[in-house]
Design a protein around this motif. Sequence first.
Motif, PDB file in Angstrom:
ATOM      1  N   GLY A  10       0.812  -1.208   0.000  1.00 27.31           N
ATOM      2  CA  GLY A  10       0.000   0.000   0.000  1.00 27.31           C
ATOM      3  C   GLY A  10       0.844   1.256   0.000  1.00 27.31           C
ATOM      4  N   ILE A  11       1.974   1.218   0.681  1.00 27.52           N
ATOM      5  CA  ILE A  11       2.867   2.381   0.737  1.00 27.52           C
ATOM      6  C   ILE A  11       3.384   2.711  -0.657  1.00 27.52           C
ATOM      7  CG2 ILE A  11       5.105   3.169   1.580  1.00 27.52           C
ATOM      8  CD1 ILE A  11       4.490   1.716   4.208  1.00 27.52           C
ATOM      9  N   LYS A  12       3.688   1.704  -1.452  1.00 25.13           N
ATOM     10  CA  LYS A  12       4.181   1.927  -2.811  1.00 25.13           C
ATOM     11  C   LYS A  12       3.144   2.692  -3.635  1.00 25.13           C
ATOM     12  CE  LYS A  12       4.296  -1.360  -5.945  1.00 25.13           C
ATOM     13  NZ  LYS A  12       4.624  -2.588  -6.661  1.00 25.13           N
ATOM     14  N   TYR A  13       1.877   2.299  -3.520  1.00 28.70           N
ATOM     15  CA  TYR A  13       0.824   2.970  -4.287  1.00 28.70           C
ATOM     16  C   TYR A  13       0.536   4.350  -3.751  1.00 28.70           C
ATOM     17  CZ  TYR A  13       0.210  -1.518  -6.486  1.00 28.70           C
ATOM     18  OH  TYR A  13       0.431  -2.675  -7.182  1.00 28.70           O
ATOM     19  N   LEU A  14       0.661   4.562  -2.455  1.00 32.38           N
ATOM     20  CA  LEU A  14       0.471   5.900  -1.896  1.00 32.38           C
ATOM     21  C   LEU A  14       1.559   6.852  -2.375  1.00 32.38           C
ATOM     22  CD1 LEU A  14      -0.633   5.157   1.767  1.00 32.38           C
ATOM     23  CD2 LEU A  14      -2.003   6.141  -0.071  1.00 32.38           C
ATOM     24  N   LYS A  15       2.786   6.363  -2.481  1.00 32.01           N
ATOM     25  CA  LYS A  15       3.865   7.206  -3.002  1.00 32.01           C
ATOM     26  C   LYS A  15       3.596   7.579  -4.452  1.00 32.01           C
ATOM     27  CE  LYS A  15       7.551   5.551  -0.018  1.00 32.01           C
ATOM     28  NZ  LYS A  15       8.801   4.776   0.058  1.00 32.01           N
ATOM     29  N   TRP A  16       3.054   6.638  -5.249  1.00 32.64           N
ATOM     30  CA  TRP A  16       2.736   6.925  -6.638  1.00 32.64           C
ATOM     31  C   TRP A  16       1.656   7.999  -6.723  1.00 32.64           C
ATOM     32  CZ3 TRP A  16      -1.772   6.552  -9.468  1.00 32.64           C
ATOM     33  CH2 TRP A  16      -1.631   6.682 -10.843  1.00 32.64           C
ATOM     34  N   MET A  17       0.626   7.895  -5.887  1.00 32.72           N
ATOM     35  CA  MET A  17      -0.443   8.889  -5.888  1.00 32.72           C
ATOM     36  C   MET A  17       0.080  10.254  -5.461  1.00 32.72           C
ATOM     37  SD  MET A  17      -3.621   6.583  -4.441  1.00 32.72           S
ATOM     38  CE  MET A  17      -4.236   7.922  -3.499  1.00 32.72           C
ATOM     39  N   TYR A  18       0.991  10.284  -4.520  1.00 29.48           N
ATOM     40  CA  TYR A  18       1.570  11.544  -4.052  1.00 29.48           C
ATOM     41  C   TYR A  18       2.363  12.222  -5.175  1.00 29.48           C
ATOM     42  CZ  TYR A  18       4.572  14.764  -1.532  1.00 29.48           C
ATOM     43  OH  TYR A  18       5.242  15.880  -1.121  1.00 29.48           O
ATOM     44  N   ASP A  19       3.073  11.436  -5.958  1.00 28.35           N
ATOM     45  CA  ASP A  19       3.881  12.001  -7.038  1.00 28.35           C
ATOM     46  C   ASP A  19       3.025  12.552  -8.172  1.00 28.35           C
ATOM     47  OD1 ASP A  19       6.219  11.395  -5.714  1.00 28.35           O
ATOM     48  OD2 ASP A  19       6.504   9.477  -6.750  1.00 28.35           O
ATOM     49  N   TYR A  20       1.865  11.956  -8.450  1.00 28.73           N
ATOM     50  CA  TYR A  20       1.068  12.344  -9.606  1.00 28.73           C
ATOM     51  C   TYR A  20      -0.168  13.177  -9.272  1.00 28.73           C
ATOM     52  CZ  TYR A  20       4.051   9.411 -12.387  1.00 28.73           C
ATOM     53  OH  TYR A  20       5.141   8.878 -13.008  1.00 28.73           O
ATOM     54  N   ALA A  21      -0.368  13.515  -8.027  1.00 30.44           N
ATOM     55  CA  ALA A  21      -1.508  14.363  -7.648  1.00 30.44           C
ATOM     56  C   ALA A  21      -1.159  15.821  -7.942  1.00 30.44           C
ATOM     57  CB  ALA A  21      -1.822  14.188  -6.167  1.00 30.44           C
ATOM     58  N   PHE A  22      -2.179  16.633  -8.220  1.00 28.66           N
ATOM     59  CA  PHE A  22      -1.932  18.060  -8.425  1.00 28.66           C
ATOM     60  C   PHE A  22      -2.747  18.857  -7.410  1.00 28.66           C
ATOM     61  CE2 PHE A  22      -5.404  16.841 -11.160  1.00 28.66           C
ATOM     62  CZ  PHE A  22      -6.304  17.877 -11.064  1.00 28.66           C
ATOM     63  N   PRO A  23      -2.328  20.082  -7.100  1.00 32.01           N
ATOM     64  CA  PRO A  23      -2.946  20.847  -6.011  1.00 32.01           C
ATOM     65  C   PRO A  23      -4.441  21.119  -6.189  1.00 32.01           C
ATOM     66  CG  PRO A  23      -0.886  21.867  -6.676  1.00 32.01           C
ATOM     67  CD  PRO A  23      -1.170  20.778  -7.657  1.00 32.01           C
ATOM     68  N   GLY A  24      -4.922  21.282  -7.402  1.00 34.14           N
ATOM     69  CA  GLY A  24      -6.333  21.605  -7.609  1.00 34.14           C
ATOM     70  C   GLY A  24      -7.241  20.395  -7.674  1.00 34.14           C
ATOM     71  N   VAL A  26      -8.619  18.495  -5.383  1.00 32.12           N
ATOM     72  CA  VAL A  26      -9.761  18.498  -4.464  1.00 32.12           C
ATOM     73  C   VAL A  26     -10.845  19.443  -4.974  1.00 32.12           C
ATOM     74  CG1 VAL A  26     -10.497  19.070  -2.130  1.00 32.12           C
ATOM     75  CG2 VAL A  26      -8.343  17.873  -2.491  1.00 32.12           C
ATOM     76  N   LEU A  27     -10.445  20.618  -5.422  1.00 32.72           N
ATOM     77  CA  LEU A  27     -11.409  21.583  -5.941  1.00 32.72           C
ATOM     78  C   LEU A  27     -12.099  21.030  -7.192  1.00 32.72           C
ATOM     79  CD1 LEU A  27     -12.655  24.367  -5.724  1.00 32.72           C
ATOM     80  CD2 LEU A  27     -10.768  25.234  -7.101  1.00 32.72           C
ATOM     81  N   LEU A  28     -11.336  20.440  -8.085  1.00 30.29           N
ATOM     82  CA  LEU A  28     -11.915  19.849  -9.286  1.00 30.29           C
ATOM     83  C   LEU A  28     -12.864  18.705  -8.929  1.00 30.29           C
ATOM     84  CD1 LEU A  28     -11.977  19.744 -12.379  1.00 30.29           C
ATOM     85  CD2 LEU A  28     -10.082  18.138 -12.255  1.00 30.29           C
ATOM     86  N   GLY A  29     -12.510  17.908  -7.951  1.00 30.28           N
ATOM     87  CA  GLY A  29     -13.373  16.819  -7.508  1.00 30.28           C
ATOM     88  C   GLY A  29     -14.695  17.329  -6.951  1.00 30.28           C
ATOM     89  N   MET A  30     -14.656  18.433  -6.206  1.00 29.38           N
ATOM     90  CA  MET A  30     -15.877  19.008  -5.658  1.00 29.38           C
ATOM     91  C   MET A  30     -16.783  19.516  -6.781  1.00 29.38           C
ATOM     92  SD  MET A  30     -14.279  20.917  -2.294  1.00 29.38           S
ATOM     93  CE  MET A  30     -15.336  22.284  -2.454  1.00 29.38           C
TER      94      MET A  30
END
Length: 52
Positions: A10-24, A26-30
């Motif tokens: 799970g840690i491996k996939y969380l690191k991948w998500m952290y690298d490819y997430a962008f700041p907006g 959450v706003l786009l998801g809302m």
Amino acid sequence: MLLSPQSLTGIKYLKWMYDYAFPGEVLLGMVVLGAAYYCLGFPPKKQERPSH
């Protein structure tokens, strides 16, 4: 500390998500969620006037 093998994968996939997430993200998801609710008919209904 003792770690289970599932948590290590799970840690491996969380690191991948952290690298490819962008700041907006959450706003786009809302905005997308709000549009989906609107399309499905979840907005509050208008009050109808009494007939008398």
